[in-house]
Design an enzyme around this catalytic site. Structure first.
Site, mmCIF file in Angstrom:
data_model
loop_
_atom_site.group_PDB
_atom_site.id
_atom_site.type_symbol
_atom_site.label_atom_id
_atom_site.label_comp_id
_atom_site.label_asym_id
_atom_site.label_seq_id
_atom_site.Cartn_x
_atom_site.Cartn_y
_atom_site.Cartn_z
ATOM 1 N N GLU A 22 -14.977 -0.930 25.492
ATOM 2 C CA GLU A 22 -14.536 0.422 25.861
ATOM 3 C C GLU A 22 -13.900 0.467 27.254
ATOM 4 O O GLU A 22 -13.863 1.515 27.905
ATOM 5 C CB GLU A 22 -15.706 1.413 25.771
ATOM 6 C CG GLU A 22 -16.254 1.548 24.362
ATOM 7 C CD GLU A 22 -17.400 2.528 24.250
ATOM 8 O OE1 GLU A 22 -17.571 3.110 23.173
ATOM 9 O OE2 GLU A 22 -18.147 2.714 25.243
ATOM 10 N N GLU A 80 -16.896 0.194 16.599
ATOM 11 C CA GLU A 80 -18.343 0.402 16.617
ATOM 12 C C GLU A 80 -18.687 1.801 16.131
ATOM 13 O O GLU A 80 -18.093 2.791 16.520
ATOM 14 C CB GLU A 80 -18.939 0.161 17.998
ATOM 15 C CG GLU A 80 -18.370 0.998 19.124
ATOM 16 C CD GLU A 80 -19.057 0.711 20.450
ATOM 17 O OE1 GLU A 80 -20.140 1.279 20.685
ATOM 18 O OE2 GLU A 80 -18.509 -0.077 21.237
#
Length: 586
Positions: A85, A176
């Site tokens: 991220e 995810e």
């Protein structure tokens, strides 16, 4: 679990060589991140974080270069990713792009389409890797939204049918997605003090949804609730309000199984038409975390483990929970030809009011095919809670895939299953065991018997009849192969094995019913008389259910700890009597 990729997260480490060697052997692709994560590298808010971290950039690059050389020859390594991220700081990212530029042989178009490339490239040894792409971060370069916006997740409980809806996720590859992950009660009791065995309070809100209020220890261990007020009714209370920790955790395993099977089946339902892949956050917790896990840190599997194992079979039959379409998934490199799909609905009273079959089906390579719609929920006398067994059969009528569902009608819940617990279904069990060194392998054939059963010994002269639902003989013979085991063959003799040397507990004229939610574990009694688990244990199948007349083979393997002479295979279930099957170790 039938997964084909594992992600080494940027907040973690580069694994040991043994990890990659095993991935090579098992055909498991590895998504390898460098040591960057948005939590620490500029996207964390509380506490704030620094996008220029780590402090020593040269040390980071030295480690990165060494890691590339360490891992580049492993066939399982699929791609390099700058971080979780987040991408590395600009100067680091620039160097990593240079380190990991593709060799021209691996550019598009391929060298086979451009033979002149053979004569124009430099010495390939100057590339650190050159064979795999580098993605600057998990949310960039084609993953999620692709531009770094937070577009992964969600991370909480969902309505199972929502995974199948087009509106659930907007992009092709979700790096995810996560959800609940409560372990079994024995893990809570083994790792937390008694004051942490208190289950959540269920607070009803104005809109009728329940909010869970967990105890402080569960909050500290990052518990994810099984309700999302305003969106998802509590998936544990759906089975009836839990009485204690054991009841709560057993119902949590039911919810875990459904939640993660639906997640993966929802993705494969749109395989290559919308979705290209998904990774689940996360496989396991390295501590006693109470969220997203398939096996806990003591290595005991949750219901979710076996839910995804079913959903991710290379050849799989499944129910679309949004449309009630029955689908066949073929992720292999060969088409399926001349296969059949059977679906049968079983009610709590043992009746089978609905069945459907389609033959001569062909499923192309890497394709999900709809074969028919399961119409039972719209039938006139549909029961509020029912079971569905789907089977995919090969041309010789052998089972390619089996998938068992417990379902309720729209707007209903599973509370009718609470009364079903009092229906104690007899089982027929055959067990054989082998011991090699300290490694034990147990094969158990467990059956939910129906029809005529012949008992051994003093009871052999008495036929105990169990009535079966009214079915055509041909369909019944396919659904319920009659196999009744009255003798157990064991390598390890037990002092008292009467309960498993013969079929017991039958009553005249008993109606056959589904044996629901059977769970195996391996235990022993310590010197203080307390039951303890042996872990880890591998199960070919667990958390299984059997329709009348159905049998299933389960292979259990584990290492017997030193000084343990009498391990037990423990069998529990929703509506059976608990059984302990004894093994004696020399």
């Amino acid at each position: 679990m039938n997964f084909n990729m594992i992600r080494c997260w940027g907040g973690g480490i580069t694994e040991r060589p043994e990890f990659y060697e095993n991935c090579d052997r098992r055909g498991l692709l590895v998504w390898q991140e460098f040591w960057i994560t948005g939590d620490n590298n500029g996207r964390g808010v509380n506490p704030p974080s620094d996008p220029e971290w780590p402090l020593d950039h040269q040390l980071f690059l030295t480690c990165a270069k060494d890691t590339i050389k360490l891992l580049r020859n492993y066939a399982s390594l699929a791609l390099w990713v700058g971080g979780n991220e987040q991408h590395p700081a600009d100067d680091l990212n620039k160097v990593l792009i240079d380190y990991l530029q593709l060799h021209p042989y691996f550019e598009i178009p391929l060298v086979s389409e451009n033979p002149e490339l053979h004569n124009s490239v430099e010495d390939p040894s100057r590339w650190l890797d050159g064979t795999r792409v580098y993605i600057q971060g998990s949310l960039w370069d084609g993953f999620a939204k692709g531009n770094g916006d937070f577009s992964d997740g969600p991370y909480g409980i969902q309505n199972p049918a929502d995974f199948f809806k087009d509106s659930f996720y907007a992009y092709g590859f979700n790096p995810e997605v996560g959800s609940v992950g409560m372990p079994v009660a024995a893990t809570i009791k083994a790792t937390m003090p008694p004051e942490a065995w208190v289950i959540p309070d269920f607070i009803e809100e104005d809109d009728g949804y329940l909010a869970e209020v967990p105890n402080p220890t569960w909050q500290y261990h990052k518990y994810i609730a099984y309700s999302d007020p305003g969106k998802v009714h509590d998936q544990i209370v759906s089975y009836g309000e839990p009485k204690d920790l054991d009841d709560f955790c057993e119902k949590a395993q039911l919810a875990n199984y459904i939640q993660y099977r639906a997640l993966m089946e929802g993705w494969t339902s749109r395989m290559w038409t919308k979705y290209t892949g998904v990774l689940i956050w996360k496989n396991q917790n390295p501590w006693t975390g109470l969220r997203g896990q398939f096996y806990d840190h003591l290595h005991d599997q949750t219901g979710a483990f076996f839910g995804v194992r079913s959903a991710c079979e290379p050849i799989h039959v499944q129910l679309n929970l949004d449309t009630y379409n029955v689908e066949v998934v073929n992720t292999t490199s060969s088409p399926l030809e001349n296969v059949s799909v059977e679906g049968s609905v079983w009610c709590l009273d043992g009746s089978m009011p609905y069945s459907q079959r389609m033959d001569n089906i062909t499923v192309p390579v890497n394709k999900t095919l709809t074969v028919f719609q399961m119409a039972y929920p719209t039938s006139k006398d549909a029961q509020p809670v029912y079971f569905l067994l789907l089977k995919l059969l090969g041309s010789s009528q052998h089972t390619l895939s089996r998938n068992f569902y417990w379902l309720h009608l729209p707007g209903q819940n599973y509370k009718a299953l609470e009364a079903f617990r009092s229906e104690k279904i007899p089982l027929s069990i055959n067990m054989t065991s082998t011991l090699t060194g300290r490694m034990c392998q147990v094969r158990i054939v467990v059956e939910n018997p129906t029809g005529k059963v012949h008992l051994k010994g003093d009871e052999a002269s008495e036929d105990t009849s169990i009535s079966s639902p009214s079915l055509s003989s041909s369909l019944w013979s396919r659904l319920c192969p009659c196999f009744f085991v009255s003798k157990i063959s064991k390598l390890f003799p037990a002092e008292d094995s009467q309960d498993i040397h013969k079929v017991k507990e039958f009553h005249k004229n008993q109606t056959a019913k589904v044996a629901f939610w059977l769970h195996f574990s391996v235990v022993f009694m310590n010197d203080g008389g307390k039951e303890m688990r042996i872990l880890p244990v591998n199960y070919s199948q667990n958390y299984i259910s059997l329709i009348p007349g159905e049998r299933m083979d389960v292979i259990i393997s584990f290492e017997v700890p030193e000084n343990i002479k009498n391990p037990l295979v423990k069998l529990t279930g929703w509506n059976i009597q608990e059984k302990n099957l004894s093994l004696s170790v020399p």
